[in-house]
Design a protein around this motif. Structure first.
Motif, PDB file in Angstrom:
ATOM      1  N   UNK A 159      51.847  22.112   7.299  1.00  0.00           N
ATOM      2  CA  UNK A 159      50.856  21.709   8.284  1.00  0.00           C
ATOM      3  C   UNK A 159      49.568  21.245   7.629  1.00  0.00           C
ATOM      4  N   UNK A 160      49.689  20.405   6.586  1.00  0.00           N
ATOM      5  CA  UNK A 160      48.519  20.012   5.797  1.00  0.00           C
ATOM      6  C   UNK A 160      47.969  18.650   6.194  1.00  0.00           C
ATOM      7  N   UNK A 161      48.076  18.279   7.470  1.00  0.00           N
ATOM      8  CA  UNK A 161      47.648  16.943   7.885  1.00  0.00           C
ATOM      9  C   UNK A 161      46.168  16.704   7.616  1.00  0.00           C
ATOM     10  N   UNK A 162      45.333  17.749   7.667  1.00  0.00           N
ATOM     11  CA  UNK A 162      43.905  17.545   7.391  1.00  0.00           C
ATOM     12  C   UNK A 162      43.680  17.120   5.949  1.00  0.00           C
ATOM     13  N   UNK A 163      44.440  17.691   5.024  1.00  0.00           N
ATOM     14  CA  UNK A 163      44.345  17.297   3.621  1.00  0.00           C
ATOM     15  C   UNK A 163      44.998  15.946   3.383  1.00  0.00           C
ATOM     16  N   UNK A 164      46.165  15.721   3.966  1.00  0.00           N
ATOM     17  CA  UNK A 164      46.834  14.427   3.836  1.00  0.00           C
ATOM     18  C   UNK A 164      45.955  13.312   4.383  1.00  0.00           C
ATOM     19  N   UNK A 165      45.235  13.598   5.465  1.00  0.00           N
ATOM     20  CA  UNK A 165      44.344  12.595   6.044  1.00  0.00           C
ATOM     21  C   UNK A 165      43.241  12.188   5.080  1.00  0.00           C
ATOM     22  N   UNK A 166      42.684  13.147   4.350  1.00  0.00           N
ATOM     23  CA  UNK A 166      41.645  12.820   3.372  1.00  0.00           C
ATOM     24  C   UNK A 166      42.237  12.016   2.221  1.00  0.00           C
ATOM     25  N   UNK A 167      43.391  12.442   1.720  1.00  0.00           N
ATOM     26  CA  UNK A 167      44.038  11.693   0.650  1.00  0.00           C
ATOM     27  C   UNK A 167      44.351  10.269   1.054  1.00  0.00           C
ATOM     28  N   UNK A 168      44.822  10.076   2.263  1.00  0.00           N
ATOM     29  CA  UNK A 168      45.137   8.735   2.731  1.00  0.00           C
ATOM     30  C   UNK A 168      43.880   7.935   3.059  1.00  0.00           C
TER      31      UNK A 168
END
Length: 254
Positions: free
Chosen positions: A28-37
């Motif tokens: 559930x790491x969408x907040x981190x994935x969002x920053x990376x993307x």
């Protein structure tokens, strides 16, 4: 910047933001994935690319949310404003560099402001409440598709708003999520959005201005300092279940 009338269209078909999954299919790491993307989308607008690995996203997810790798009980997603605070303070670490964003928020019902963030800062970092009707993996996300349209009935999610072909309710918005691009209508965005944030990366900007529209960096820094010195209304989100979206209307970004 937010007071301007946003561009009537924001077409970026010729630019590949190259979004990556970054572990959001198993965590559930969408907040981190969002920053990376967001890093990758910003770099693409400047004509280059930044290497972000799944391990980078998962390490930041652990640092910003309390997730303990290997312990599924701690995989509860992230609170966006808390995650962004950690990124601004401690940075988002990659193998060869650590990046520090400036960030601020817009009212989620201010679609003109959201579009200005997209045009001026590359992409908007959104928190949305997905509905069960949004589960099919093909088609355009819309409020007219069959199924349960209750926002939050499928859970919370973090994604990026990247481009749009108009501003009418049925105009299409391009969203970066789950390692690809998904399309939605503006009426869907209005229905699902919970929060909206802008991120800016000085380390990725050309000298003398803020890409992609030449916004003055010093003015942005001053505005950010004023924002952080104030007391904005809290934007709280409850932790989601593991996976791409947590169950239930109170689930948050994951």
């Amino acid at each position: 910047m937010m007071a301007r009338t946003a561009p009537p269209t924001l077409r970026r078909e010729s630019i590949d933001p190259a979004p990556l999954m970054l572990g959001n299919d198993v965590l559930g790491d969408c907040t981190s994935a969002g920053i990376g993307n967001h890093l990758r989308a910003t770099a693409a607008l400047a004509g280059f690319q930044v290497a972000v690995e799944t391990a980078d996203a998962e390490a930041f997810y652990a640092a910003s949310t309390g997730y303990v790798p290997g312990d599924p009980s701690t995989d509860r997603g992230g609170v966006e404003v808390d995650v962004l605070t950690v990124a601004g303070r401690d940075g988002y670490a990659l193998a060869d560099a650590t990046f520090y964003p400036l960030w601020g928020s817009a009212a989620p019902d201010d679609l003109n402001g959201l579009r200005n963030i997209m045009a001026g800062l590359g992409a908007a970092y959104l928190g949305v409440q997905l509905a069960l009707a949004d589960q099919p993996e093909d088609g355009v996300w819309d409020t007219t598709t069959p199924g349960d349209q209750t926002p939050g009935s499928w859970g919370g999610h973090c994604l990026l708003a990247w481009a749009y072909d108009g501003t009418a309710d049925d105009s299409r918005v391009s969203l970066l999520t789950w390692g690809g691009m998904r399309h939605a209508t503006w009426r869907w965005v209005r229905s699902r959005i919970m929060e909206c944030h802008g991120l800016a990366w000085r380390q990725l900007m050309p000298a003398g201005g803020l890409a992609p529209d030449g916004e003055d960096w010093d003015a942005l820094v001053a505005a950010n300092a004023a924002y952080l010195a104030g007391e904005p209304a809290p934007l709280t989100r409850r932790p989601p279940a593991p996976g791409r979206a947590g169950p239930g209307p109170t689930a948050a970004a994951g």
